[in-house]
Design a protein around this motif. Sequence first.
Motif, PDB file in Angstrom:
ATOM      1  N   ARG A 399       5.811  -4.000  -5.742  1.00 32.52           N
ATOM      2  CA  ARG A 399       4.731  -3.044  -5.985  1.00 32.52           C
ATOM      3  C   ARG A 399       4.828  -2.460  -7.390  1.00 32.52           C
ATOM      4  N   GLN A 404       0.843  -0.578  -5.445  1.00 33.80           N
ATOM      5  CA  GLN A 404      -0.005  -1.732  -5.126  1.00 33.80           C
ATOM      6  C   GLN A 404       0.760  -3.039  -5.291  1.00 33.80           C
ATOM      7  N   TYR A 408      -3.542  -7.055  -4.858  1.00 34.98           N
ATOM      8  CA  TYR A 408      -4.577  -6.023  -5.034  1.00 34.98           C
ATOM      9  C   TYR A 408      -5.522  -6.395  -6.172  1.00 34.98           C
ATOM     10  N   TYR A 409      -4.978  -7.069  -7.182  1.00 35.44           N
ATOM     11  CA  TYR A 409      -5.778  -7.420  -8.364  1.00 35.44           C
ATOM     12  C   TYR A 409      -6.444  -8.797  -8.228  1.00 35.44           C
ATOM     13  N   GLU A 435      -3.731  -2.790   3.207  1.00 35.86           N
ATOM     14  CA  GLU A 435      -3.789  -3.598   1.981  1.00 35.86           C
ATOM     15  C   GLU A 435      -4.878  -4.661   2.075  1.00 35.86           C
ATOM     16  N   GLU A 438      -8.094  -2.870   1.303  1.00 37.10           N
ATOM     17  CA  GLU A 438      -8.279  -2.673  -0.137  1.00 37.10           C
ATOM     18  C   GLU A 438      -8.753  -3.948  -0.812  1.00 37.10           C
ATOM     19  N   LEU A 439      -8.134  -5.066  -0.434  1.00 35.02           N
ATOM     20  CA  LEU A 439      -8.512  -6.347  -1.022  1.00 35.02           C
ATOM     21  C   LEU A 439      -9.964  -6.683  -0.691  1.00 35.02           C
ATOM     22  N   ASN A 442     -12.261  -4.490  -2.730  1.00 35.70           N
ATOM     23  CA  ASN A 442     -12.329  -4.992  -4.110  1.00 35.70           C
ATOM     24  C   ASN A 442     -13.208  -6.233  -4.206  1.00 35.70           C
TER      25      ASN A 442
END
Length: 735
Positions: A399, A404, A408-409, A435, A438-439, A442
């Motif tokens: 992380r 993160q 995540y990116y 997580e 979040e993905l 995004n």
Amino acid sequence: MKKLLLALFCLLIAPLSVAYVPEDYAVFVVRGLNSNEAFPPIVQAFHAEFPTIPLVMGRIGDGSAATTNRGMYHLLDDLYADASTNAALAGKRVIVIGFSQGGLLARAFIEKYSHLLPFTIDSLISCASPQGGEFGLPDSWAEWVDLVVWHADDLILQGITNLLGIKAATIDVAGLGAMTVEEAVKTIGQTAKTRGDILDPLRQSIADLIKSLVAQDWPLVRIVFYNAIGQDLISVANYWKDPEHQADYLALNSFLPYFNNDKDHANAALYKTNIQKLNYILMLWANTDFVIKPDCSGAMRFFKWGSKTALEKTFTETSQYTSNLLGLRDMYDNGRLFFECPYGMGHGCEGPGITIAMNYLRAIVTQRPPNEIFDAVKNNDLAYVQLLLSEDNTRAVKRNGFGQLPIYYAGNKPEIAQLLFNQALLLNQPLSIAEQSELLINAFGSGSLAIAQWLIETLHFNPADIKPTLISVADENHQTTMISYINSVVPQTLHGAVAQNNLALATQMVTANPALINQLEASMLPIYFAGNKLEIAQYLFAQHRAYGLLTLQQVYQLLYFACGAGSLPVVQWIIEGLYFDITGCKDNLTAIAQNNYQYHIVSYLNTFINQGRASLETAVCYNNLALVTQIVNCNPVNIEHIDSVGMLPILYAGNKVEMAQYLYNQHNVIGRPLTPATLNTLLYYAFGSGSLPVAQWLIEGIHLEISSLQSLVSIAQANGQAQMIDYLRSLGLIS
């Protein structure tokens, strides 16, 4: 237990103007209080990987453990004398690694002397060190009271006894009879007696009185520490920081306020400059540290001024950040200051501490940043991500400072996202539902339909609870295709598979995405839909043991639904197979069964209660370790059951040391360690029952900080346990 990362990591280590190779480096190790000169495990691991890099143990005193327990300025002078003349360090780029007290000492060494050394200090690694100060009574405190009382002159003793309010107290002095403390101090000033092997009777009597006061109210030790003798002779006194006495700390502590730049002083600018010359600082800390108090002191945080309980929750709350006292704010914001709290690491920085430290040490000497995978993901460089993972596949679950993961990116990079997801799965650390959420969010914001389809249709992520958020994010970013998709897709979810009693499909889904077992839909876990499906309930329960234990409340919820659905096999499995104690909830279970006309369930519950069965508490009371182990193996969270009088099972082990140790370890195994309050309650019962082995284990084995000596003495006296009082006396905790 959730891993805490408190630093804002940089995404790429700043390029150096000169390229260095491992042979340019050396390591300078600073040992902790009462430690010997053996290299700690982190240093041994580093040497195994980089055997050509010189290791130097900073010479303190004569090298013995005892010589570390002197004033910090004496230790600093020892380190400088050694380092400045050590040929193994000359001309090198030196990584300084300090352990416990040695981490703080190492930082002070850098601040005071780095500009004078015949080598360059590259980086500092601090391992479980009192960087923010110490406010927890060490085991050696009684010896330190003796030390100060012996070496203090009559003026210092007068000041100490005045502040403690004992100058009028009467003491019995061997050979001299009764006198007041004030009279004793005056006599000391007049006679100037010297010490043989023991304290002379005057000083001994004064010291004993002071120790009895500190034993009852340990923060009073500041009065012993905050004077010229304490500051000169006792290292811990130099970083003692009483949060309720800020003025005393700033005025009377001769060390920490200066090296933390908590006050203005002549060398403040120099100390700040020398720290900022470092390339990197890593502070490892353990959130179950029994030595450093509070444990977050290892991350340059402390109690808030005026409170002995309220902690600075993040580094950005501290004056080191807000006022940039040492320049650490600049290093933090520029990605040169890191804080790591590895799960499962203790004060010795063993196990996961070694892994984390090696990631940084390896990065420093090879100039490969520990978090370069984040940059590779951001740049959509699949080949480089593959290379990094081939070198170290644990990079997939590392992380950054925001907590993160690299994935995540990857919200618009399906190949990289799938690669990282699968690597995490291979490491048995599947991406959590939060997580994955979040993905997915995004992906909706960036318009990546491929990621959304993969998560929802291949991994069977259930988007129901976050659908409004997905639509909102897509709308804000003008991703109309994503809105059309989420409104039209009909996901096949684990909740649905369980409700349909389709074990094959449920198994397929969980194999592909184990975290699905923890996903809520309208506050319902998938296993709740198995209230009348024994085989699926057992399968999902087994998965929870691997990927997130059910709480007792969640097991109860499943049992409640099973009673309502009339599923006797599930009810029997939970009560008999998992040893679920229904004593406190039998009425509720009976009510839901009756309301749904499930009278066979009512009959079973009544019969079971009437027949009776040994509970975990009963097994502990009878010291039946085999049965306790069996019950815990069936369902580990049974150890968290609170009975009708508010007692955890371990509290019935106050006179059973092997049982207490087993249950204590089980609490740690499931990641839900016992609180100091609970352990102090266990200690109280041990004193009441006269169990010296349990008391010794708690006080000396796990270094429990005693909350109330008086209560221990009282319960021991009330139960005629004189040996327990003698034990406290042998530790110097009472007179």
